[in-house]
Enzyme design. Sequence first.
Site, short mmCIF file in Angstrom:
data_model
loop_
_atom_site.label_atom_id
_atom_site.label_comp_id
_atom_site.label_asym_id
_atom_site.label_seq_id
_atom_site.Cartn_x
_atom_site.Cartn_y
_atom_site.Cartn_z
N ASN A 4 0.45 3.24 -4.48
CA ASN A 4 0.15 3.50 -2.97
C ASN A 4 -1.35 3.67 -3.06
O ASN A 4 -2.20 4.01 -3.83
CB ASN A 4 0.39 4.99 -2.89
N CYS A 5 -1.82 3.15 -1.82
CA CYS A 5 -3.16 3.29 -1.39
C CYS A 5 -3.64 4.43 -0.29
O CYS A 5 -4.58 4.65 -0.30
CB CYS A 5 -3.85 1.88 -0.96
N VAL A 6 -2.71 4.39 0.59
CA VAL A 6 -2.55 5.38 1.64
C VAL A 6 -1.37 6.33 1.74
O VAL A 6 -0.57 5.92 1.20
CB VAL A 6 -2.81 4.64 3.11
N LEU B 43 0.79 -1.17 0.14
CA LEU B 43 0.02 0.04 0.04
C LEU B 43 0.77 1.23 0.03
O LEU B 43 0.17 2.50 -0.10
CB LEU B 43 -0.90 -0.05 1.19
#
Lengths: 152, 426
Positions: free
Chosen positions: B241-243, B209
Amino acid sequence: MLYTFMWHSPFNFRNCYLFRGGRVKYRILTNNPMVAEEFNLTHEVAYSDISAKEILGRASEGISNGEILLNHPLYGSLKPNETPYRSLLLRKKEDISFTAITNEESAALIVKALGAYEKFTDKKETTDTKLLKDYQVVDLSLTASAVAAADR
Amino acid sequence: MRLEIGKINITDIRFADSSKIEGGVLYVNPEDLKPVVLEDDKLKGVVFDIAKPGESVRITPVKDVIEPRVKVEGKGGIFPGMIAKVDTVGSGKTLALKGMAVVTAGKIVGFQEGIIDMTGPGADYTPFSKTLNLVMVCEPVDDLKQHDYEKAVRMAGFRVAAKIGELARDLTADETCVYETCGIKEGIEKYPDLPRVGYVSMLQTQGLLHDTYVYGVDAKQIIPTILSPTEIMDGAIVSGNCVSACDKNPTYIHQNNPVVEDMFAEHGKSFNFVCQIITNENVYLADKERSSNMTAKLCRILDLDGVIVTQEGFGNPDTDLIMNCKKIEAEGVKTVIVTDEYAGRDGKSQSLADADPAADAVVTGGNANEVVILPKLDKVIGMLDYVNVIAGASDKTLRDDGSLEVELQVITGATNEMGFGRLSAR
């Protein structure tokens, strides 16, 4: 002359160590069962069913006994209270391989990280099993990055 | 290197029987795109939707935002090392579909945030409420691991963006911008009296992430290196990227890096824009030390007078930011750092996890902890399953009237640390 002596001295432990080509000796301090399961057979893992903040406290105890932090105690892009899990790599006191920071700097980093717990008070506790697994997976992934770096 | 960016202005997106771009309108047949997504056997379904500025629509959880582009002249193709071969890109001519984006959504982990509101107060905070968004919500096969799901959605987004970009291959650009950098010697001869300025771009590289890819390589594995800033316009850097939604850099922002854009605007006028230096933000402390050492060394070897340093994310990357700043300044190179703040909901706490007197020129993207109320909207693209637990939310998030009380952290691009948004601080 002095230089020559130092270079060849059997008491120059750091050089001796590098010539041995050994790995840094460390333990993984964690409250994440997934990390414990992943590394239990290959690494020294100290697992405790305690909070993430308490893991930092345990690290602090280790540091006061001469250990040194190998990974950063703060997450990247997750606030301290957002995840219940934390895993830290601590170089053992008897090891002499190089580290990025000193024992004193390790202690200071832990103090800063504990301060972040006080700053972010929007604590979210969950019993959702799927969600807890997700937090474990992310902590494992970040820890695996550090383990890979420590073992190379 | 010299790159022409031809801008194709997209004024509307409509579903249609055939996919094409005509009169500024992107017509999309979802049946043309589904096979592109589902060629990955880790995905079993995809739903396409369209979200337009001003509509009562909330997109969440957003993973990435991508601008469709196509390379029509010069070496390589868009997203080298990911979609195209690993040729060095950044020269020739590229067409970009402006005013629109491909948005990938999918709940990879439960706490994943990423909200784009197309109207209301939330829309003011995200740059992607102003784009026409083709949203793809990807459904994984059963029991797919989070790592595999992230990769499948990431790659599907690039494939779809590349496919849509291809629709523009034979079109004439509405507007063309030219970006050109010099070689080291050429720059010194051409601009002998101008200060030499570089751009240090920090890429988030921590693990699941939290990863970024350069020419297909996980940037965790790189040591800092030099790019021509035109390379990123062809997708040399992409997001995995997720966060954290507010301050991660979606692929779209790498493609349209505002620091690079503004530095090119001043190139040859107030300074000589020498190059872009990329570095990483790893979890391992020795990696942080090594990368910041190398970055400072590159600044010195290149004889830079100053650099702009941008960060991605927060927490331990704040340490990388300060290490870079301190070491670059110690080499006699002036720095301006661009970051955002986690100063608490009341804004009174220390903004960064690290600090140093050398960091005396700072641009902020705003306080990510600031609380906003997002009213209930008519339609949700994606899902609100875990809205109380997403990063930046709390158990009070979902209110009785259906509105959300959240920190800016949940809003995609809200406090972007390349300055893509409009927030700052007083």
